[in-house]
Design an enzyme around this catalytic site. Structure first.
Site, PDB file in Angstrom:
ATOM      1  N   SER A  46       0.757  -1.682  -0.154  1.00 55.40           N
ATOM      2  CA  SER A  46       0.308  -0.072  -0.115  1.00 55.40           C
ATOM      3  C   SER A  46       0.565   1.437  -0.130  1.00 55.40           C
ATOM      4  O   SER A  46       1.497   1.010   1.391  1.00 55.40           O
ATOM      5  CB  SER A  46      -0.654  -0.148   0.743  1.00 55.40           C
ATOM      6  OG  SER A  46      -1.189   1.034   1.644  1.00 55.40           O
ATOM      7  N   ARG A 158      -5.753   0.887 -12.149  1.00 64.67           N
ATOM      8  CA  ARG A 158      -7.515   1.392 -10.999  1.00 64.67           C
ATOM      9  C   ARG A 158      -8.142   2.943 -11.542  1.00 64.67           C
ATOM     10  O   ARG A 158      -7.308   3.424 -12.373  1.00 64.67           O
ATOM     11  CB  ARG A 158      -6.609   1.901 -10.709  1.00 64.67           C
ATOM     12  CG  ARG A 158      -7.441   2.712  -8.766  1.00 64.67           C
ATOM     13  CD  ARG A 158      -6.294   2.145  -7.879  1.00 64.67           C
ATOM     14  NE  ARG A 158      -6.745   3.324  -6.753  1.00 64.67           N
ATOM     15  CZ  ARG A 158      -6.541   3.935  -5.781  1.00 64.67           C
ATOM     16  NH1 ARG A 158      -5.287   2.841  -5.313  1.00 64.67           N
ATOM     17  NH2 ARG A 158      -6.365   4.838  -4.993  1.00 64.67           N
TER      18      ARG A 158
HETATM   19  C1  SPV Z   1      -3.393   2.446  -0.714  1.00 65.80           C
HETATM   20  O1  SPV Z   1      -3.357   1.833  -0.312  1.00 65.80           O
HETATM   21  O2  SPV Z   1      -2.617   3.131  -0.888  1.00 65.80           O
HETATM   22  C2  SPV Z   1      -4.199   2.211  -1.657  1.00 65.80           C
HETATM   23  C3  SPV Z   1      -5.514   2.417  -1.574  1.00 65.80           C
HETATM   24  O3  SPV Z   1      -3.840   2.886  -2.854  1.00 65.80           O
HETATM   25  S1  SPV Z   1      -6.688   3.593  -1.297  1.00 65.80           S
HETATM   26  O4  SPV Z   1      -5.539   4.515  -0.307  1.00 65.80           O
HETATM   27  O5  SPV Z   1      -7.724   3.174  -0.016  1.00 65.80           O
HETATM   28  O6  SPV Z   1      -6.303   4.824  -1.992  1.00 65.80           O
HETATM   29 MG    MG Z   2      -2.259   4.053  -3.485  1.00 66.78          MG
END
Ligand code: SPV
Ligand code: MG
Length: 294
Positions: A46, A158
């Site tokens: 992430s 995405r």
């Molecule tokens: C991340 O985990 O960095 C993501 C998911 O991209 S979000 O935070 O929902 O964008």
């Molecule tokens: Mg992210």
């Protein structure tokens, strides 16, 4: 010779397989080990969590090579395939193809890129973030796929259309374009508190290629609903960094308050547990093989 499929193959199987798959967030070598220990088959690297763990914002404040380094620690620390959050790809088509080559060299099984602009902003901040031009983003996808040295490397595209306030039509148009450009899967993101948008997309998408979701905001929807809707893979996106913040905050404030370790000792893992997680026994055994006898 090992009969275990490569990490590239395992990530591809997880995403393309008929079963609903799960990717658990990690942001460091240690958290990657804990994801594997818990029994997950793959890791979500992430961007938000890696940034937070570095004390940075999710705005490309960490450079792409710094992210690459974190991903490499994760790949070294666990045997699981990693889908790295590659944000926007750190630039244009050229940055994406260089990223894909470097990830492959370091054993990172796949990357997810989002159709926004560099520097990115986390999807849950603000409204109506500008999207990348659709054709330009397709070029990023094609360049990434053309550059992958391993056929099983996975590129997930995405779609930020719904999050940015665009219509379902626009989300579908972009998903179709990214699929046609060669993306192995579509990540359809939503920040609604319920799964309505995702379920509507699943129905209209009709299984053209695997769909990955991130139910951070619509967490109360039972997982079975997504399984029945034909979702390929669920990403639990940030819960280890969040859990670590809770634990570190409580521990630090208690030790500060009590000016003693006595109160927390039973609440935290032992130092021995750290040695076990980092496999110190292996080092001891190797020392016996390689160091001169005392
Ligand atoms: C991340 O985990 O960095 C993501 C998911 O991209 S979000 O935070 O929902 O964008
Ligand atoms: Mg992210």
């Amino acid at each position: 010779p090992s009969t275990t499929p490569s990490r590239f193959r395992r990530l591809r199987d997880l995403i393309e397989g008929p079963e609903l798959g799960f990717l658990m967030e990690a942001h460091s070598g240690l958290s990657a080990k804990l994801v594997e220990e818990a029994g997950f088959a793959g890791i979500w690297g992430s961007g938000l969590s890696m940034s937070a763990a570095l004390g940075l914002r999710d705005n490309n404040e960490a450079s792409w090579t710094q992210v690459l380094e974190q991903a490499e620690y994760m790949a070294d620390a666990s045997s699981l395939p990693i889908l790295l959050d590659g944000d926007t790809g750190y630039g244009n088509f050229n940055n994406v193809r260089r990223l894909v080559r470097k990830l492959t060299e370091r054993g990172i099984a796949g990357v997810c890129i989002e159709d926004k602009l560099f520097p990115k902003t986390n999807s849950f901040i603000g409204e109506a973030q500008p999207l990348a031009d659709m054709e330009e983003f397709c070029g990023r996808i094609r360049a990434g796929k053309d550059a992958q040295p391993d056929d099983d490397f996975v590129l997930v595209a995405r779609v930020e259309a719904l999050i940015s306030g665009h219509s379902m039509e626009e989300a579908l148009r972009r998903a179709e374009a990214y699929h046609a450009a060669g993306a192995d899967a579509i990540l359809m993101h939503s920040k609604k508190r319920h799964a309505g948008e995702i379920l509507a997309f699943m129905e209209r998408w009709g299984g053209r290629c695997p769909v990955v979701i991130v139910p951070t905001m619509y967490y109360s929807t039972p997982t079975e609903v997504f399984r029945n809707a034909g979702v390929s893979t669920i990403i639990w996106a940030n819960h280890l960094v969040r859990a670590s913040i809770t634990a570190m905050r409580e521990t630090a404030s208690r030790i500060h308050r009590e000016q003693s370790l006595a109160g927390v000792e039973a609440e935290v893992v032992s130092v021995k547990d750290i040695f076990a997680l980092t496999d110190n026994d292996e080092l001891e055994a190797a020392g016996e093989r390689y160091l001169p006898a005392a």
